[in-house]
Design an enzyme around this catalytic site. Structure first.
Site, PDB file in Angstrom:
ATOM      1  N   ASP A   1      33.040  15.287  -2.232  1.00  0.00           N
ATOM      2  CA  ASP A   1      31.964  14.316  -2.372  1.00  0.00           C
ATOM      3  C   ASP A   1      31.013  14.535  -1.173  1.00  0.00           C
ATOM      4  O   ASP A   1      31.376  15.213  -0.213  1.00  0.00           O
ATOM      5  CB  ASP A   1      32.586  12.915  -2.351  1.00  0.00           C
ATOM      6  CG  ASP A   1      31.567  11.822  -2.251  1.00  0.00           C
ATOM      7  OD1 ASP A   1      30.749  11.698  -3.158  1.00  0.00           O
ATOM      8  OD2 ASP A   1      31.564  11.093  -1.222  1.00  0.00           O
TER       9      ASP A   1
ATOM     10  N   ASP B   1      27.950  11.962   0.200  1.00  0.00           N
ATOM     11  CA  ASP B   1      27.613  10.779   1.016  1.00  0.00           C
ATOM     12  C   ASP B   1      28.876  10.019   1.417  1.00  0.00           C
ATOM     13  O   ASP B   1      29.674   9.634   0.554  1.00  0.00           O
ATOM     14  CB  ASP B   1      26.710   9.826   0.225  1.00  0.00           C
ATOM     15  CG  ASP B   1      25.310  10.378   0.024  1.00  0.00           C
ATOM     16  OD1 ASP B   1      24.778  10.983   0.970  1.00  0.00           O
ATOM     17  OD2 ASP B   1      24.761  10.209  -1.076  1.00  0.00           O
TER      18      ASP B   1
END
Ligand code: PGA
Ligand code: MG
Length: 226
Positions: free
Chosen positions: A13, A15
């Site tokens: 991932d 952010d």
């Protein structure tokens, strides 16, 4: 759940996992709100709205600021124009570069699966000089579906050579959405605890949790050899 034999794909991932981007997102949100005479939101508020992609971010802002729903599209467009190259306040979490390097050196194909749209995703990866480390990037506007739907993570794993029907690999993420996505695929989740999660760690399904990227390569090898 299928864990793979070494070296398996590891998908990240973005952010709240590789980068702390909330300060730039916060600054761009408040600049847009200022243009329509709306008082600024706090960094904690904006950080709490990140994770579902730009539409979800702006839906939450509209609700929090009591703006009419018709404002969502134009404000989101103004935000994207402003945010797409904003990297000045964004930081890599400590140890990220080293951990990515170790995993790449060990032969793990690396990928990215983020709900952030592609343009700002590429801009921030280029800013930190890490774009080339990733064999595939699935962003929030790459497919019709976004996390927590399993399709984006399945697509990333498949692009890195995993079998489409029973993908093997590892997902590294920070949020409720990432935990749900990993379960839906299913693949083991390595949960980074210093990101934007709002739920206690023990309530989020995960294979292992870590608070510094120094710990990640060993956790990946553990998952692989279990
Ligand atoms: O931009 C967002 O809302 C979320 O991005 P992430 O999927 O990389 O956490
Ligand atoms: Mg995240």
């Amino acid at each position: 759940m299928t864990v793979c034999y070494a070296p398996c794909p590891v998908v990240f991932d973005l952010d709240g996992t590789l980068i702390d981007s909330a300060p730039d997102i916060h600054a761009a949100v408040n600049a847009v709100l200022r243009e329509v005479d709306v008082p600024p939101l706090t960094l904690d508020q904006v950080r709490g709205f990140i994770g579902g992609g730009v539409e979800v971010l702006w839906h939450r802002i509209i609700v929090a600021t009591h703006l009419p729903e018709t404002e969502q599209r134009p404000l989101m467009a103004a935000f994207m124009a402003r945010y797409s190259r904003s990297t000045a306040l964004t930081r890599l979490y400590p140890g990220v570069l080293e951990a990515l390097g170790v995993l790449a050196d060990r032969g793990h194909p690396l990928g990215l699966c983020t709900n952030k749209p592609m343009q700002p995703t590429r801009a921030v990866l280029a800013h930190f000089g890490i774009e080339d480390l990733f064999g595939t990037i699935i962003a929030g506007d790459s497919l019709p579906e976004r996390k927590p739907h399993p399709a984006p993570l399945r697509a990333a794993l498949a692009a890195l050579g995993a079998e489409p029907d029973a993908p093997k690999g590892i997902f590294v993420g920070d949020s409720e959405i990432d935990a749900e996505t990993a379960e839906a695929v299913p693949v083991p989740l390595m949960l980074f605890t210093q990101g934007y999660r709002k739920t206690p760690v023990e309530q989020l399904p995960h294979f292992a949790a870590f608070d510094h990227f120094d710990a990640l390569p060993a956790l990946v090898e553990q998952a692989v050899t279990q």
